[in-house]
Design a protein around this motif. Structure first.
Motif, mmCIF file in Angstrom:
data_model
loop_
_atom_site.group_PDB
_atom_site.id
_atom_site.type_symbol
_atom_site.label_atom_id
_atom_site.label_comp_id
_atom_site.label_asym_id
_atom_site.label_seq_id
_atom_site.Cartn_x
_atom_site.Cartn_y
_atom_site.Cartn_z
ATOM 1 N N ILE A 76 -44.759 42.002 -18.363
ATOM 2 C CA ILE A 76 -45.915 41.121 -18.178
ATOM 3 C C ILE A 76 -45.766 40.325 -16.885
ATOM 4 C CG2 ILE A 76 -47.114 39.088 -19.086
ATOM 5 C CD1 ILE A 76 -46.683 40.219 -21.882
ATOM 6 N N GLY A 77 -44.576 39.787 -16.623
ATOM 7 C CA GLY A 77 -44.362 39.068 -15.381
ATOM 8 C C GLY A 77 -44.612 39.944 -14.167
ATOM 9 N N SER A 78 -44.173 41.203 -14.247
ATOM 10 C CA SER A 78 -44.419 42.141 -13.160
ATOM 11 C C SER A 78 -45.917 42.406 -12.984
ATOM 12 C CB SER A 78 -43.681 43.450 -13.438
ATOM 13 O OG SER A 78 -43.945 44.407 -12.447
ATOM 14 N N ALA A 79 -46.646 42.505 -14.108
ATOM 15 C CA ALA A 79 -48.093 42.715 -14.031
ATOM 16 C C ALA A 79 -48.797 41.514 -13.420
ATOM 17 C CB ALA A 79 -48.652 43.012 -15.422
ATOM 18 N N VAL A 80 -48.291 40.313 -13.693
ATOM 19 C CA VAL A 80 -48.854 39.113 -13.061
ATOM 20 C C VAL A 80 -48.670 39.204 -11.545
ATOM 21 C CG1 VAL A 80 -48.585 36.616 -12.783
ATOM 22 C CG2 VAL A 80 -48.584 37.625 -15.068
ATOM 23 N N GLU A 81 -47.465 39.597 -11.104
ATOM 24 C CA GLU A 81 -47.241 39.691 -9.657
ATOM 25 C C GLU A 81 -48.114 40.763 -9.026
ATOM 26 O OE1 GLU A 81 -43.772 39.806 -6.253
ATOM 27 O OE2 GLU A 81 -43.225 40.328 -8.313
ATOM 28 N N ASP A 82 -48.331 41.875 -9.730
ATOM 29 C CA ASP A 82 -49.222 42.908 -9.205
ATOM 30 C C ASP A 82 -50.586 42.315 -8.858
ATOM 31 O OD1 ASP A 82 -47.267 44.825 -9.559
ATOM 32 O OD2 ASP A 82 -48.118 45.612 -11.423
ATOM 33 N N ARG A 83 -51.075 41.438 -9.700
ATOM 34 C CA ARG A 83 -52.400 40.865 -9.499
ATOM 35 C C ARG A 83 -52.394 39.719 -8.495
ATOM 36 N NH1 ARG A 83 -51.695 43.707 -13.604
ATOM 37 N NH2 ARG A 83 -53.382 44.768 -14.702
ATOM 38 N N LEU A 84 -51.252 39.106 -8.298
ATOM 39 C CA LEU A 84 -51.138 38.066 -7.272
ATOM 40 C C LEU A 84 -51.194 38.647 -5.864
ATOM 41 C CD1 LEU A 84 -48.269 35.803 -8.679
ATOM 42 C CD2 LEU A 84 -50.656 35.124 -8.343
ATOM 43 N N ALA A 85 -50.887 39.931 -5.728
ATOM 44 C CA ALA A 85 -50.741 40.530 -4.403
ATOM 45 C C ALA A 85 -51.986 40.357 -3.540
ATOM 46 C CB ALA A 85 -50.388 42.010 -4.546
ATOM 47 N N ALA A 86 -53.158 40.286 -4.149
ATOM 48 C CA ALA A 86 -54.403 40.193 -3.384
ATOM 49 C C ALA A 86 -54.738 38.767 -2.949
ATOM 50 C CB ALA A 86 -55.554 40.755 -4.212
ATOM 51 N N PHE A 87 -53.960 37.784 -3.391
ATOM 52 C CA PHE A 87 -54.362 36.396 -3.192
ATOM 53 C C PHE A 87 -53.612 35.680 -2.071
ATOM 54 C CE2 PHE A 87 -56.003 37.393 -7.347
ATOM 55 C CZ PHE A 87 -57.239 36.758 -7.342
ATOM 56 N N GLU A 88 -52.866 36.404 -1.266
ATOM 57 C CA GLU A 88 -52.237 35.862 -0.059
ATOM 58 C C GLU A 88 -51.357 34.651 -0.351
ATOM 59 O OE1 GLU A 88 -55.014 35.422 3.191
ATOM 60 O OE2 GLU A 88 -56.219 37.109 2.442
ATOM 61 N N CYS A 89 -50.552 34.761 -1.405
ATOM 62 C CA CYS A 89 -49.606 33.685 -1.714
ATOM 63 C C CYS A 89 -48.523 33.632 -0.630
ATOM 64 C CB CYS A 89 -48.950 33.921 -3.070
ATOM 65 S SG CYS A 89 -50.115 33.904 -4.457
ATOM 66 N N ALA A 90 -48.016 32.424 -0.407
ATOM 67 C CA ALA A 90 -46.975 32.255 0.602
ATOM 68 C C ALA A 90 -45.688 32.946 0.167
ATOM 69 C CB ALA A 90 -46.724 30.768 0.849
ATOM 70 N N ARG A 91 -45.371 32.884 -1.130
ATOM 71 C CA ARG A 91 -44.185 33.545 -1.649
ATOM 72 C C ARG A 91 -44.299 33.653 -3.163
ATOM 73 N NH1 ARG A 91 -39.280 31.435 0.130
ATOM 74 N NH2 ARG A 91 -38.244 32.564 -1.556
ATOM 75 N N VAL A 92 -43.601 34.607 -3.724
ATOM 76 C CA VAL A 92 -43.488 34.742 -5.171
ATOM 77 C C VAL A 92 -42.005 34.854 -5.504
ATOM 78 C CG1 VAL A 92 -44.021 36.136 -7.204
ATOM 79 C CG2 VAL A 92 -45.733 35.897 -5.380
ATOM 80 N N ASP A 93 -41.516 33.952 -6.349
ATOM 81 C CA ASP A 93 -40.144 34.025 -6.850
ATOM 82 C C ASP A 93 -40.170 34.526 -8.285
ATOM 83 O OD1 ASP A 93 -38.622 33.082 -4.608
ATOM 84 O OD2 ASP A 93 -39.379 31.069 -5.009
ATOM 85 N N ARG A 94 -39.133 35.246 -8.668
ATOM 86 C CA ARG A 94 -39.063 35.881 -9.984
ATOM 87 C C ARG A 94 -37.793 35.443 -10.687
ATOM 88 N NH1 ARG A 94 -39.192 38.659 -5.699
ATOM 89 N NH2 ARG A 94 -41.159 39.586 -4.987
ATOM 90 N N VAL A 95 -37.916 35.154 -11.996
ATOM 91 C CA VAL A 95 -36.765 34.734 -12.788
ATOM 92 C C VAL A 95 -36.746 35.525 -14.089
ATOM 93 C CG1 VAL A 95 -35.750 32.834 -14.112
ATOM 94 C CG2 VAL A 95 -36.632 32.411 -11.820
ATOM 95 N N ALA A 96 -35.583 36.017 -14.451
ATOM 96 C CA ALA A 96 -35.372 36.698 -15.730
ATOM 97 C C ALA A 96 -34.054 36.203 -16.316
ATOM 98 C CB ALA A 96 -35.358 38.214 -15.543
ATOM 99 N N ARG A 97 -33.685 36.747 -17.458
ATOM 100 C CA ARG A 97 -32.466 36.308 -18.131
ATOM 101 C C ARG A 97 -31.243 36.501 -17.242
ATOM 102 N NH1 ARG A 97 -31.571 38.993 -23.807
ATOM 103 N NH2 ARG A 97 -31.675 40.830 -22.451
ATOM 104 N N SER A 98 -31.215 37.603 -16.514
ATOM 105 C CA SER A 98 -30.099 37.859 -15.605
ATOM 106 C C SER A 98 -30.645 38.387 -14.285
ATOM 107 C CB SER A 98 -29.121 38.861 -16.219
ATOM 108 O OG SER A 98 -29.786 40.056 -16.585
#
Length: 316
Positions: A152-174
């Motif tokens: 789900i987090g990956s799917a959120v980032e897929d959809r963020l790609a069109a919105f010209e965000c300055a950066r996307v950081d990702r966090v998981a258990r490890s």
């Protein structure tokens, strides 16, 4: 010799199921009603009723002496997992990976955009026949932190790609490396939170993530940041969140709350800068077709003696 399969969707509405006569499977419809459709002791494959709560989900488990697979139709398994201790060793618990990613990611982006662009204020203005113009934050050039970087987090980032965000950081258990870049461990949150304009929670509810978003977590978020929760309500300490939003330092968009459903009179309803939707991340037209495909695929593998997919735990 037949093996019962309990389904919360009538078998005749699911294309691609193994034929009962050929597969040795007998399909029983149970969507959480007071009466069981058959003896739970004969159930070999249990598909948990969707969004009916833990009491209903876990009710037949103690009598399911023959069950080999427990399949949820939710991305998280917190509604059923606490009851699995009564089952025999070797029972596989499977989640609904592939069913909810698109819908939940859509809602996450909806909540982000609606909150930043002032949509709740505009709706209230329309109700009051008031023209509430002005400048509002954009998602463009913002820094986004995704906490819970699974499917789900990956799917959120897929959809963020069109919105010209300055950066996307990702966090998981490890920590690991994804196709889009590094995924940080939960232990790195203290250094990541201060630079995020938007924090999106997609993590499953576990003992490690319960109240992950506490007073300390929130204090590290930058002034004016937006917290979006499409995970589970108890991931957030509601009292701590209220302190921040009532003070005006943070805003929030919540598809899930603690408690849930949110009772009448709860202060979250009218807290400033808070947008609430009633746990509808997966409740869209996309759900049933994908849930049916998941069930058919899993039962086809089960009937053929093959390994089922999406296994998240095994009892014993």
């Amino acid at each position: 010799m037949t093996a019962d399969v309990w389904l919360p969707i009538p078998a005749e509405e699911i294309d691609g199921l193994p034929a009962p006569g050929d597969s040795g499977l007998a399909y029983r419809f149970w969507d959480g009603g007071a009466e069981f459709p058959a003896d739970p002791a004969d159930c070999a494959f249990y598909v948990v009723p969707y969004m009916k709560g833990p009491q209903i989900a876990q009710r037949p488990l103690a009598r399911m002496a023959s069950v080999r697979v427990v399949q949820t139709l939710s991305a998280g398994t917190d509604q059923i997992a606490p009851g699995l201790g009564v089952l025999a060793p070797g029972v596989r618990l499977c989640n609904a990976k592939g069913v909810h990613e698109a819908s939940t990611a859509e809602l996450a982006l909806t909540l982000v955009l609606a909150s930043l662009r002032g949509v709740p204020r505009f709706v209230r203005g329309q109700d009051a026949e008031e023209w509430r113009s002005g400048f509002y934050p954009a998602l463009a050039d913002k820094s986004v932190l995704i906490v819970g970087y699974g499917s789900i987090g990956s799917a959120v980032e897929d959809r963020l790609a069109a919105f010209e965000c300055a950066r996307v950081d990702r966090v998981a258990r490890s920590a690991r490396t994804s196709a889009r870049g590094p995924v940080h461990a939960l232990s790195e949150l203290p250094s990541l939170l201060p630079r995020a304009d938007v924090v999106v929670l997609c993590t499953p509810l576990t003992e490690q993530t319960r109240h992950l978003v506490d007073a300390g977590f929130l204090a590290r978020m930058k002034d004016g940041a937006l917290l979006v929760n499409v995970a589970r309500g108890p991931v957030v300490d509601t009292k701590a969140l209220l302190a921040e939003v009532e003070g005006g330092r943070l805003t929030a968009a919540l598809d899930v709350t603690d408690p849930e459903p949110l009772p009448s009179g709860h202060p979250l309803w009218h807290a400033p800068g808070v947008l609430i939707t009633p746990h509808v991340g997966g409740s869209t037209s996309a759900f049933l077709p994908r849930a049916r495909r998941l069930i058919a695929g899993q039962l086809t593998r089960f009937a053929a003696g093959e390994a089922v997919e999406n296994v998240v735990a095994v009892t014993g």
